[in-house]
Design a protein around this motif. Sequence first.
Motif, PDB file in Angstrom:
ATOM      1  N   TYR A  82       0.789  -1.144  -0.190  1.00  0.00           N
ATOM      2  CA  TYR A  82      -0.108   0.051   0.029  1.00  0.00           C
ATOM      3  C   TYR A  82       0.991   1.457   0.007  1.00  0.00           C
ATOM      4  N   LEU A  83       1.838   1.314   0.730  1.00  0.00           N
ATOM      5  CA  LEU A  83       2.663   2.663   0.949  1.00  0.00           C
ATOM      6  C   LEU A  83       3.739   2.806   0.174  1.00  0.00           C
ATOM      7  N   ARG A  84       4.440   1.843  -0.536  1.00  0.00           N
ATOM      8  CA  ARG A  84       5.376   1.975  -1.477  1.00  0.00           C
ATOM      9  C   ARG A  84       5.293   3.080  -2.338  1.00  0.00           C
ATOM     10  N   PRO A  85       6.027   3.970  -2.691  1.00  0.00           N
ATOM     11  CA  PRO A  85       5.732   5.054  -3.382  1.00  0.00           C
ATOM     12  C   PRO A  85       5.775   4.781  -5.157  1.00  0.00           C
ATOM     13  N   ASP A  86       6.267   3.594  -5.300  1.00  0.00           N
ATOM     14  CA  ASP A  86       6.048   3.299  -7.012  1.00  0.00           C
ATOM     15  C   ASP A  86       4.763   2.526  -7.178  1.00  0.00           C
ATOM     16  N   LEU A  87       3.840   2.296  -6.123  1.00  0.00           N
ATOM     17  CA  LEU A  87       2.702   1.598  -6.584  1.00  0.00           C
ATOM     18  C   LEU A  87       1.722   2.479  -7.356  1.00  0.00           C
ATOM     19  N   LYS A  88       1.100   1.748  -8.029  1.00  0.00           N
ATOM     20  CA  LYS A  88       0.051   2.537  -9.051  1.00  0.00           C
ATOM     21  C   LYS A  88      -1.323   1.958  -8.539  1.00  0.00           C
TER      22      LYS A  88
ATOM     23  N   THR B 188      -5.729  -1.643 -16.301  1.00  0.00           N
ATOM     24  CA  THR B 188      -5.925  -1.084 -17.828  1.00  0.00           C
ATOM     25  C   THR B 188      -6.167  -2.416 -18.329  1.00  0.00           C
ATOM     26  N   SER B 189      -6.695  -2.315 -19.741  1.00  0.00           N
ATOM     27  CA  SER B 189      -6.925  -3.591 -20.485  1.00  0.00           C
ATOM     28  C   SER B 189      -5.572  -4.220 -20.885  1.00  0.00           C
ATOM     29  N   GLU B 190      -4.421  -3.421 -21.124  1.00  0.00           N
ATOM     30  CA  GLU B 190      -3.017  -4.002 -21.255  1.00  0.00           C
ATOM     31  C   GLU B 190      -2.588  -4.794 -19.940  1.00  0.00           C
ATOM     32  N   GLU B 191      -2.862  -4.348 -18.909  1.00  0.00           N
ATOM     33  CA  GLU B 191      -2.423  -4.868 -17.652  1.00  0.00           C
ATOM     34  C   GLU B 191      -3.271  -6.216 -17.593  1.00  0.00           C
ATOM     35  N   GLU B 192      -4.541  -6.003 -17.650  1.00  0.00           N
ATOM     36  CA  GLU B 192      -5.338  -7.273 -17.956  1.00  0.00           C
ATOM     37  C   GLU B 192      -4.930  -8.524 -18.610  1.00  0.00           C
TER      38      GLU B 192
ATOM     39  N   ILE C  31      -1.929  -8.918 -19.717  1.00  0.00           N
ATOM     40  CA  ILE C  31      -0.741  -9.428 -19.383  1.00  0.00           C
ATOM     41  C   ILE C  31      -0.898 -10.436 -18.075  1.00  0.00           C
ATOM     42  N   ILE C  32      -1.721 -10.154 -17.466  1.00  0.00           N
ATOM     43  CA  ILE C  32      -2.187 -10.803 -16.235  1.00  0.00           C
ATOM     44  C   ILE C  32      -2.773 -12.241 -16.740  1.00  0.00           C
ATOM     45  N   ILE C  33      -3.522 -12.245 -17.757  1.00  0.00           N
ATOM     46  CA  ILE C  33      -4.419 -13.348 -18.400  1.00  0.00           C
ATOM     47  C   ILE C  33      -3.219 -14.094 -19.184  1.00  0.00           C
ATOM     48  N   ASP C  34      -2.335 -13.396 -19.742  1.00  0.00           N
ATOM     49  CA  ASP C  34      -1.115 -14.015 -20.723  1.00  0.00           C
ATOM     50  C   ASP C  34      -0.474 -14.924 -19.528  1.00  0.00           C
ATOM     51  N   VAL C  35       0.083 -14.150 -18.639  1.00  0.00           N
ATOM     52  CA  VAL C  35       1.019 -15.032 -17.734  1.00  0.00           C
ATOM     53  C   VAL C  35       0.476 -15.979 -16.768  1.00  0.00           C
ATOM     54  N   HIS C  36      -0.842 -15.648 -16.481  1.00  0.00           N
ATOM     55  CA  HIS C  36      -1.454 -16.558 -15.714  1.00  0.00           C
ATOM     56  C   HIS C  36      -1.615 -17.944 -16.321  1.00  0.00           C
TER      57      HIS C  36
ATOM     58  N   ALA D 176       2.898 -13.569  -7.498  1.00  0.00           N
ATOM     59  CA  ALA D 176       4.261 -12.835  -7.368  1.00  0.00           C
ATOM     60  C   ALA D 176       4.993 -12.756  -8.747  1.00  0.00           C
ATOM     61  N   GLN D 177       4.867 -13.731  -9.299  1.00  0.00           N
ATOM     62  CA  GLN D 177       5.275 -13.875 -10.684  1.00  0.00           C
ATOM     63  C   GLN D 177       4.668 -13.046 -11.688  1.00  0.00           C
ATOM     64  N   ILE D 178       3.374 -13.176 -11.561  1.00  0.00           N
ATOM     65  CA  ILE D 178       2.611 -12.295 -12.424  1.00  0.00           C
ATOM     66  C   ILE D 178       2.828 -10.681 -12.232  1.00  0.00           C
ATOM     67  N   ALA D 179       2.911 -10.457 -10.972  1.00  0.00           N
ATOM     68  CA  ALA D 179       2.991  -9.037 -10.428  1.00  0.00           C
ATOM     69  C   ALA D 179       4.464  -8.657 -11.073  1.00  0.00           C
ATOM     70  N   LYS D 180       5.335  -9.491 -11.224  1.00  0.00           N
ATOM     71  CA  LYS D 180       6.757  -8.912 -11.566  1.00  0.00           C
ATOM     72  C   LYS D 180       6.526  -8.353 -13.080  1.00  0.00           C
ATOM     73  N   HIS D 181       5.606  -8.699 -13.963  1.00  0.00           N
ATOM     74  CA  HIS D 181       5.506  -8.208 -15.040  1.00  0.00           C
ATOM     75  C   HIS D 181       4.851  -6.895 -15.219  1.00  0.00           C
ATOM     76  N   LEU D 182       4.380  -6.699 -14.065  1.00  0.00           N
ATOM     77  CA  LEU D 182       3.470  -5.233 -13.867  1.00  0.00           C
ATOM     78  C   LEU D 182       4.127  -4.610 -12.663  1.00  0.00           C
ATOM     79  N   PRO D 183       5.162  -3.951 -12.915  1.00  0.00           N
ATOM     80  CA  PRO D 183       6.003  -3.338 -12.004  1.00  0.00           C
ATOM     81  C   PRO D 183       5.432  -2.468 -10.726  1.00  0.00           C
TER      82      PRO D 183
END
Length: 338
Positions: free
Chosen positions: A61-67, A72-76, A78-83, A91-98
């Motif tokens: 929650y507090l990390r400054p780099d969090l979005k 977005t549809s792009e993020e979605e 990516i999640i589907i693809d990696v999943h 955690a592995q999926i999240a690595k593709h969404l910095p």
Amino acid sequence: MDGHHLCCSKHKVKRRLWSPEEDEKLIRCLATHGHGSWSSVPKLAGLHRCARSCRSRWLNYLRPDLKRGSFTSEEEQIIIDVHRIVGNKWAQIAKHLPSRTDNEVKNFWNSYIKKRFISQGLDRNTHNIICSDHQKASRKVACNISHTHQQPISVLSLNSQTTDASMEMIKNSSVKVPNFQFPFPQTLDITTTDDQTPNVVWTVKGQSSSDFTSFFSHGSSLGSTANIISSSSSSSSSLNQDGFGIINPCGEATLKSSEAPRSEGDQRQYWRYDQKTIWISKMETDDDQFGEAKVNQNIDASFDAANFDLGFMESTLLSEAGLMDFDLASDMNDLAWN
DNA sequence: AAAAAGGCCAACCGCGTCCCG
DNA sequence: GCGGGACGCGGTTGGCCTTTT
């Protein structure tokens, strides 16, 4: 999404949201003392929270780099693809969404994507269309017919690990399929054209290379773009004199000596494509049966499970080729066409 | 308007792994 | 090699908010 330290798991603590004051204390503490040891943070920050709670709050929650905000549809995508490839490895999926956390990704999956898959009749684990026994039976019939009436050109088997047992299975299993079909209008062909040195060629029949790119860019969401070898000259240059090589998914073809566990007398050539191990054996050619097809060899393919998309392969071969005897219920770790 | 139901998400739980003494 | 602390991860759930009845 973080476990609790022994100190606080001993006594059940009532779930409590973080107050702005607590957030402020934590931020100030980390700014002052850094992120050296989480165990010392609660004391330094003057918080009545355990170390893991502090860590969790910061990371999620507090990390400054969090979005923050909706995906977005792009993020979605990516999640589907990696999943599809790694499964519930948040955690592995999240690595593709910095700028997203594993917790966010997991919640998003469970809240939106999973439900959408269900509503669309897709298996939320394999991403395949869930089909009935009747549908499976139909496919089986189609497979048998194709075996009877068509000249087989590829012998393909897959396994997740190149263990002795799986290699034995690969050797023993042989499925005749008319082609190596992918869920795109393209066909991926692998050929051996030289008696001494296998010349591995990926061809795209009747399609532009950009289409081929889009096929392999399936991997682009994984942070890489696939190398495209579309001519025999370029592919042969990627192989060493033994015919062994690595195609780096980032686009560079690099060489590597064979590490394949081959048994004595095994004449098959070993070719490694990233995490995938492909065994190629020579066979009599039966050219032009399929127009421009260059697939006239036996292909035994075994794939390491690590990063290879077996679920994707499954859906691919099942839904598009539709010509294989394939049991959806089979364990993907022991995937094989027989 | 109010109660019930459902959805979402942050926080918690339990377990596995790593690292260090 | 072993034990314990610290950390990382996937799964679960409590509580708040929104929607429905």
